[in-house]
Design a protein around this motif. Structure first.
Motif, PDB file in Angstrom:
ATOM      1  N   SER A  10       0.853  -1.187   0.000  1.00 15.27           N
ATOM      2  CA  SER A  10       0.000   0.000   0.000  1.00 15.27           C
ATOM      3  C   SER A  10       0.889   1.237   0.000  1.00 15.27           C
ATOM      4  O   SER A  10       2.071   1.175   0.351  1.00 15.27           O
ATOM      5  N   MET A  11       0.284   2.375  -0.405  1.00 19.28           N
ATOM      6  CA  MET A  11       1.020   3.640  -0.394  1.00 19.28           C
ATOM      7  C   MET A  11       1.142   4.143   1.045  1.00 19.28           C
ATOM      8  O   MET A  11       0.162   4.148   1.801  1.00 19.28           O
ATOM      9  N   HIS A  12       2.330   4.538   1.414  1.00 14.94           N
ATOM     10  CA  HIS A  12       2.592   4.984   2.781  1.00 14.94           C
ATOM     11  C   HIS A  12       2.452   6.500   2.870  1.00 14.94           C
ATOM     12  O   HIS A  12       3.350   7.254   2.475  1.00 14.94           O
ATOM     13  N   GLY A  13       1.280   6.938   3.376  1.00 11.94           N
ATOM     14  CA  GLY A  13       1.027   8.370   3.568  1.00 11.94           C
ATOM     15  C   GLY A  13       1.213   9.151   2.279  1.00 11.94           C
ATOM     16  O   GLY A  13       0.818   8.740   1.198  1.00 11.94           O
ATOM     17  N   GLY A  14       1.827  10.325   2.397  1.00  9.53           N
ATOM     18  CA  GLY A  14       2.056  11.161   1.228  1.00  9.53           C
ATOM     19  C   GLY A  14       3.467  11.072   0.695  1.00  9.53           C
ATOM     20  O   GLY A  14       3.857  11.866  -0.163  1.00  9.53           O
ATOM     21  N   SER A  15       4.246  10.122   1.216  1.00 10.30           N
ATOM     22  CA  SER A  15       5.640  10.005   0.777  1.00 10.30           C
ATOM     23  C   SER A  15       5.781   9.348  -0.582  1.00 10.30           C
ATOM     24  O   SER A  15       6.828   9.459  -1.229  1.00 10.30           O
ATOM     25  N   GLY A  16       4.742   8.644  -1.013  1.00  9.70           N
ATOM     26  CA  GLY A  16       4.810   7.945  -2.286  1.00  9.70           C
ATOM     27  C   GLY A  16       5.551   6.625  -2.211  1.00  9.70           C
ATOM     28  O   GLY A  16       5.754   5.976  -3.247  1.00  9.70           O
ATOM     29  N   LYS A  17       5.950   6.204  -1.029  1.00 12.78           N
ATOM     30  CA  LYS A  17       6.658   4.946  -0.878  1.00 12.78           C
ATOM     31  C   LYS A  17       5.668   3.810  -0.638  1.00 12.78           C
ATOM     32  O   LYS A  17       4.600   4.006  -0.061  1.00 12.78           O
ATOM     33  N   LEU A  18       6.041   2.629  -1.097  1.00 16.83           N
ATOM     34  CA  LEU A  18       5.215   1.449  -0.906  1.00 16.83           C
ATOM     35  C   LEU A  18       5.580   0.766   0.401  1.00 16.83           C
ATOM     36  O   LEU A  18       6.755   0.606   0.729  1.00 16.83           O
ATOM     37  N   MET A  19       4.547   0.339   1.140  1.00 18.97           N
ATOM     38  CA  MET A  19       4.759  -0.371   2.400  1.00 18.97           C
ATOM     39  C   MET A  19       4.144  -1.759   2.291  1.00 18.97           C
ATOM     40  O   MET A  19       3.003  -1.910   1.834  1.00 18.97           O
ATOM     41  N   ARG A  20       4.887  -2.780   2.656  1.00 19.71           N
ATOM     42  CA  ARG A  20       4.399  -4.140   2.567  1.00 19.71           C
ATOM     43  C   ARG A  20       3.414  -4.429   3.688  1.00 19.71           C
ATOM     44  O   ARG A  20       3.709  -4.242   4.865  1.00 19.71           O
ATOM     45  N   GLU A  21       2.212  -4.902   3.277  1.00 16.79           N
ATOM     46  CA  GLU A  21       1.171  -5.211   4.244  1.00 16.79           C
ATOM     47  C   GLU A  21       1.121  -6.691   4.590  1.00 16.79           C
ATOM     48  O   GLU A  21       0.698  -7.065   5.687  1.00 16.79           O
ATOM     49  N   GLY A  22       1.499  -7.543   3.661  1.00 18.04           N
ATOM     50  CA  GLY A  22       1.441  -8.976   3.904  1.00 18.04           C
ATOM     51  C   GLY A  22       2.223  -9.725   2.854  1.00 18.04           C
ATOM     52  O   GLY A  22       2.560  -9.189   1.798  1.00 18.04           O
ATOM     53  N   CYS A  23       2.498 -10.990   3.137  1.00 14.91           N
ATOM     54  CA  CYS A  23       3.300 -11.802   2.233  1.00 14.91           C
ATOM     55  C   CYS A  23       2.868 -13.258   2.362  1.00 14.91           C
ATOM     56  O   CYS A  23       2.478 -13.718   3.443  1.00 14.91           O
ATOM     57  N   MET A  24       2.929 -13.974   1.251  1.00 14.66           N
ATOM     58  CA  MET A  24       2.597 -15.397   1.243  1.00 14.66           C
ATOM     59  C   MET A  24       3.506 -16.102   0.254  1.00 14.66           C
ATOM     60  O   MET A  24       3.738 -15.613  -0.859  1.00 14.66           O
ATOM     61  N   ALA A  25       4.020 -17.265   0.650  1.00 12.88           N
ATOM     62  CA  ALA A  25       4.863 -18.073  -0.233  1.00 12.88           C
ATOM     63  C   ALA A  25       4.015 -19.173  -0.866  1.00 12.88           C
ATOM     64  O   ALA A  25       3.185 -19.796  -0.206  1.00 12.88           O
ATOM     65  N   THR A  26       4.204 -19.401  -2.160  1.00 14.65           N
ATOM     66  CA  THR A  26       3.499 -20.457  -2.875  1.00 14.65           C
ATOM     67  C   THR A  26       4.494 -21.546  -3.280  1.00 14.65           C
ATOM     68  O   THR A  26       5.698 -21.309  -3.361  1.00 14.65           O
TER      69      THR A  26
END
Length: 211
Positions: free
Chosen positions: A9-25
């Motif tokens: 997801s976008m982190h505030g107004g910085s324009g940086k992406l923040m990882r919310e979750g992860c899954m291995a397949t």
């Protein structure tokens, strides 16, 4: 392609992406399709998986699984409960959640939810070519049985040889009528398949997905 599915997801107004979750397949992820909270994932080993992202726990939950292990090239959700896909052999197939399968469509003995929470496979169609992509769209040609319909939901499949194939859903009555026409043509000397080959066996029988 890799074997890790990320939610960012976008982190505030910085324009940086923040990882919310992860899954291995277990296989490489080759295709994703999203419809609301439902996620259809196609991978190179386990076929099509239905997933949901849980914001409260920040992880993915596997909701439904493909009854067959196959290498999927592309997949697309028809609605939150059904998906279409193509595999590496060139087979186009449909998968649906058991409780949302239309009456009369599910095979005998497949009307209950399995302990493994498997999806139910529908009719398949073998293209005879390796596929590269699948897109959802609308078919502008009107069927004789639905003259008032301005357009029909359709899926366009692209192959590595450059072909474009459009699939339109048919009702059971339309399918039976067209199957009867095909059998009549196959029995006529002027339209019989060469060497007695069966169109139904080539397009459906040998490559139909297991339910």
């Amino acid at each position: 392609a890799g074997n890790r599915l990320l939610c960012v997801s976008m982190h505030g107004g910085s324009g940086k992406l923040m990882r919310e979750g992860c899954m291995a397949t277990r296989g490489c992820v080759v295709s994703l399709s999203v419809h609301g909270p439902q996620i259809a994932l196609g991978d190179s080993r386990d076929g099509v998986l239905f997933l949901r992202f849980r914001p409260e726990t920040r992880d993915f939950e596997e909701v439904w699984a493909d009854p067959r292990a196959r290498s999927v090239v592309a997949c697309s959700l028809m609605d939150p409960h059904s998906a279409v896909a193509v595999d590496a052999s060139g087979a186009f197939f449909c998968l649906s959640q058991p409780q949302h399968r239309a009456a009369g469509d599910a095979p005998a003995g497949a009307t209950t939810i399995s302990p493994e929470r498997n999806l139910i496979g529908g009719e398949g169609f073998h293209l005879g070519e390796s596929c590269s992509s699948i897109l959802r769209g609308a078919h502008l040609l009107q069927l004789w049985s639905r003259p008032a319909a301005p357009s029909l939901p359709a899926f366009v499949v692209g192959t590595i040889l450059g072909s474009l194939v459009s699939f339109v859903p048919l009702s059971p009555q339309e399918f039976e009528l067209l199957s009867l026409c095909q059998r009549c043509l196959a029995s006529h000397p002027a339209a019989a398949p060469l060497l007695g080959n069966s169109h139904a066996r080539e397009r459906r029988g040998l490559h139909a997905p297991a339910s």
